[in-house]
Each structure stands twice: as structure tokens, then as C-alpha cells.
Design a protein around this motif. Structure first.
Motif, PDB file in Angstrom:
ATOM      1  N   PRO A 239      -5.121  12.770   7.393  1.00  0.00           N
ATOM      2  CA  PRO A 239      -4.635  12.916   6.009  1.00  0.00           C
ATOM      3  C   PRO A 239      -4.944  14.276   5.398  1.00  0.00           C
ATOM      4  O   PRO A 239      -4.291  14.669   4.426  1.00  0.00           O
ATOM      5  N   VAL A 240      -5.918  14.981   5.941  1.00  0.00           N
ATOM      6  CA  VAL A 240      -6.204  16.322   5.437  1.00  0.00           C
ATOM      7  C   VAL A 240      -5.014  17.239   5.717  1.00  0.00           C
ATOM      8  O   VAL A 240      -4.620  18.055   4.877  1.00  0.00           O
ATOM      9  N   TYR A 241      -4.433  17.108   6.906  1.00  0.00           N
ATOM     10  CA  TYR A 241      -3.294  17.941   7.269  1.00  0.00           C
ATOM     11  C   TYR A 241      -2.038  17.579   6.463  1.00  0.00           C
ATOM     12  O   TYR A 241      -1.205  18.434   6.193  1.00  0.00           O
ATOM     13  N   ARG A 247       1.069  13.564  -1.371  1.00  0.00           N
ATOM     14  CA  ARG A 247       1.105  13.799  -2.816  1.00  0.00           C
ATOM     15  C   ARG A 247       2.533  13.975  -3.325  1.00  0.00           C
ATOM     16  O   ARG A 247       2.848  13.593  -4.450  1.00  0.00           O
ATOM     17  N   GLU A 248       3.398  14.540  -2.488  1.00  0.00           N
ATOM     18  CA  GLU A 248       4.788  14.756  -2.878  1.00  0.00           C
ATOM     19  C   GLU A 248       5.659  13.515  -2.663  1.00  0.00           C
ATOM     20  O   GLU A 248       6.845  13.531  -2.997  1.00  0.00           O
ATOM     21  N   GLY A 249       5.074  12.465  -2.075  1.00  0.00           N
ATOM     22  CA  GLY A 249       5.818  11.236  -1.871  1.00  0.00           C
ATOM     23  C   GLY A 249       6.692  11.226  -0.639  1.00  0.00           C
ATOM     24  O   GLY A 249       7.503  10.309  -0.457  1.00  0.00           O
ATOM     25  N   ARG A 250       6.519  12.202   0.235  1.00  0.00           N
ATOM     26  CA  ARG A 250       7.323  12.232   1.463  1.00  0.00           C
ATOM     27  C   ARG A 250       6.724  11.360   2.561  1.00  0.00           C
ATOM     28  O   ARG A 250       7.396  10.979   3.504  1.00  0.00           O
ATOM     29  N   LEU A 251       5.441  11.075   2.449  1.00  0.00           N
ATOM     30  CA  LEU A 251       4.753  10.148   3.341  1.00  0.00           C
ATOM     31  C   LEU A 251       3.942   9.171   2.500  1.00  0.00           C
ATOM     32  O   LEU A 251       3.480   9.517   1.405  1.00  0.00           O
TER      33      LEU A 251
END
Length: 325
Positions: A239-241, A247-251
Motif C-alpha cells: 500500500p505504500v507504493y 487516495r484517488e479512488g482508482r484502487l
């Protein structure tokens, strides 16, 4: 082919001839006057000529040695210039080595900031998924994954390696929900034969799993993450990567992250650990790792029992109970 006399004797001759004083030559070279006299005698015996005349308590170059003195001083000046250029060039260039996932997903997007803060330092980033030999591959500093126990190398903890299941919002909407480990296990896992899946399921208390179904195996986390972004299934990612994509909602991160038992380290040769350019990069990388919502979690000192700890950004360790309830 004729051989050179002893280089130690030549070095003493150059200093004694230039200074015309054995005592001052001894002081410059950090040796005794007796040792200087001995080296001069050794050189005279090897050449079969007298190099100095001793008159009234002082030494003077003999006629035979005058030209030799000029050429010897010029040769040592050339050597000093060559070594000075090498030192200057080495001090002004930093070669950093990293494995591909870390370079592509974390370091590559940040290292420009390091170079801007050190404008006199040329930075070269090499990317390879093998353990490099520092001397053979001309590397100053590397980022490695493991336990930090490489003989002859100094290793500074950079961050713990975390992983969590992630998928695109579209995949979750079409195939979810994925609120429990059992539901995640029933989804389309990317790289299902990856050993980290078994480790993650064990960490969340799910050990009775059927053999993994055939699927696509990715050797690069960057490619696996791209497949998850494209809605191809659930990927086990650091999740660091992928913080920006979440945060952008892409994942969507489906479960709290788990410590993998491995960590990332900034590594250099032990005798170079305090070299200015290496220390500057190490300090910068550690400071970067401490920034952002994952700083506390990734910089905590690794402990063996952390393997079964659940981690949320900004909160360090947190129990899984609320998620599993």
C-alpha cells in the motif's frame, strides 16, 4: 625489460631532492630521518650513482641526479592530478541501485527531489532485480529487500514491506462484496500461486484454503498493480507504493495491510557508510519514508510478531478484530 627501483625509495628521493633536506623530507613523509637516509642509499645502490652531495651539514643534488629530480617530480605531480580528478569525479557522482518495483513505484518519482537539493551531485539510478556486487557493478548505495544482514555491508532500515489485497472499484462493484478473507479468497486472485497470498491469508486467520486456481503470474508488482487497476482481479500489493491510487479512488484496499516479515534497507559498503554523498542519500531516503500517512507503520522497528499484525495508514499496528467482526 628493466624494472623500476623501489617506488618507496623513488618517493623519498623526490621529496628529498625537492626540499634538499633529509629532515624536512622525513617530516613531510611521516618517517624518520634514518629511514630517509636508508631509502636514498638503497636507490643509489640500485642505480650505481651518487644522488646527493653532502656538504657542511646539508645535502645537495649531484649533477647526475638533477634531471632525474625534475622528471620524478613531474611524474608524481601527474599521479597526484590523476588521483585528485578521480576523487573529485567520485565525490560528484552517486550511483543508486534498486529493484524494479521499488524504483518504478516509489523511488523514481522522488529521487529528482534529492538531486535538486544536491545540485552539485550527479545522480544515476540503475534498476535490476538481482543482488548486485558493489565493487563489480560500480554502485555507491542500493535499496535491498530482506533482513538487513549482508556481511561487509552497512544496512539502514528504510521501511517495512507491507502488503494488502487491492482491486479496482469496478471489479469490486461487479464481483463483490469482499468484506471477509473468505470472500477475497473466492475472488479472482492475481498471481494466485504467489507465496505471499498464503502468508496473508494465514495472517488474517484463514488457513484451510483449497489449492490456488490457475491464473496469471506476474513477476513485477508494477505490472500486477496495473492489472488490478484495469479490473482484472485482486492483487496483493504494497500500500505504500499504491497510496496515491487508493487516495484517488482508482484502487480499493480491501483489508488492512499486513507486515510481510521482510523490510527494505539502504545498503552500502561498511567502510563507506560515512561518505558524504552516501550519508546524504541515506538521510534523505529515510526522511522521505517517514513522510505521509504510512510513515509510522513502515518505519516501526521490525519485530517477528508483527507478521500477524494488521496495519492501517497513520495508526501503526491495529487489531483485525473489528474488520473480522
Amino acid at each position: 625489460m628493466s624494472s623500476l627501483p623501489s617506488l618507496a625509495a623513488i618517493r623519498v628521493f623526490e621529496a628529498a631532492a625537492r626540499l634538499e633536506n633529509f629532515s624536512r623530507a622525513a617530516e613531510e613523509l611521516g618517517m624518520s630521518q634514518a629511514a630517509v637516509s636508508y631509502q636514498i642509499r638503497t636507490l643509489e645502490q640500485a642505480l650505481g650513482v651518487s644522488l646527493f652531495r653532502r656538504e657542511k651539514g646539508r645535502v645537495m643534488l649531484s649533477a647526475e641526479a638533477a634531471d632525474l629530480s625534475v622528471q620524478t617530480s613531474a611524474a608524481f605531480a601527474t599521479l597526484r592530478d590523476a588521483f585528485d580528478r578521480l576523487r573529485d569525479e567520485d565525490a560528484s557522482q552517486l550511483t543508486v541501485n534498486s529493484f524494479s518495483s521499488f524504483a518504478n513505484l516509489w523511488l523514481g518519482g522522488r529521487i529528482g527531489g534529492f538531486q535538486l537539493s544536491h545540485p552539485d551531485l550527479a545522480v544515476r539510478l540503475t534498476v535490476e532485480d538481482r543482488i548486485n556486487d558493489f565493487a563489480r557493478d560500480d554502485i555507491d548505495v542500493a535499496v535491498r529487500g530482506g533482513l538487513g544482514d549482508w556481511p561487509g555491508l552497512h544496512a539502514q532500515l528504510l521501511m517495512r514491506s507491507l502488503f494488502a489485497p487491492m482491486a479496482s472499484p469496478a471489479y469490486v462493484a461487479d464481483h463483490g462484496p469482499f468484506d471477509t478473507p473468505e470472500q477475497i479468497a473466492a475472488g479472482r486472485l492475481l498471481s494466485p500461486q504467489d507465496r505471499w497470498w498464503a502468508t496473508w491469508f494465514a495472517a488474517v486467520g484463514l488457513t484451510a484454503l483449497p489449492p490456488p486456481a490457475p491464473g496469471i503470474r506476474f513477476d513485477s508488482q508494477s505490472v500486477e498493480g496495473s492489472a488490478a487497476l484495469a479490473g482484472q482481479g485482486i492483487a496483493l500489493l504494497n500500500p505504500v507504493y499504491w497510496d496515491e491510487a487508493v487516495r484517488e479512488g482508482r484502487l480499493v484496499q480491501l483489508f488492512p495491510a499486513t507486515y510481510s516479515g521482510s523490510s527494505l534497507w539502504v545498503v552500502c559498503r561498511e567502510h563507506q557508510r560515512n561518505q558524504a554523498k552516501i550519508k546524504a542519500f541515506r538521510d534523505w531516503a529515510v526522511a522521505e519514508a517517514e513522510r505521509g500517512p504510512w510513515g509510522e507503520a513502515v518505519r516501526a522497528a521490525p519485530q517477528l510478531d508483527d507478521l500477524h499484525a494488521s496495519i492501517l495508514p497513520g495508526s501503526g499496528r491495529s487489531p483485525l478484530a473489528s474488520k473480522l467482526a
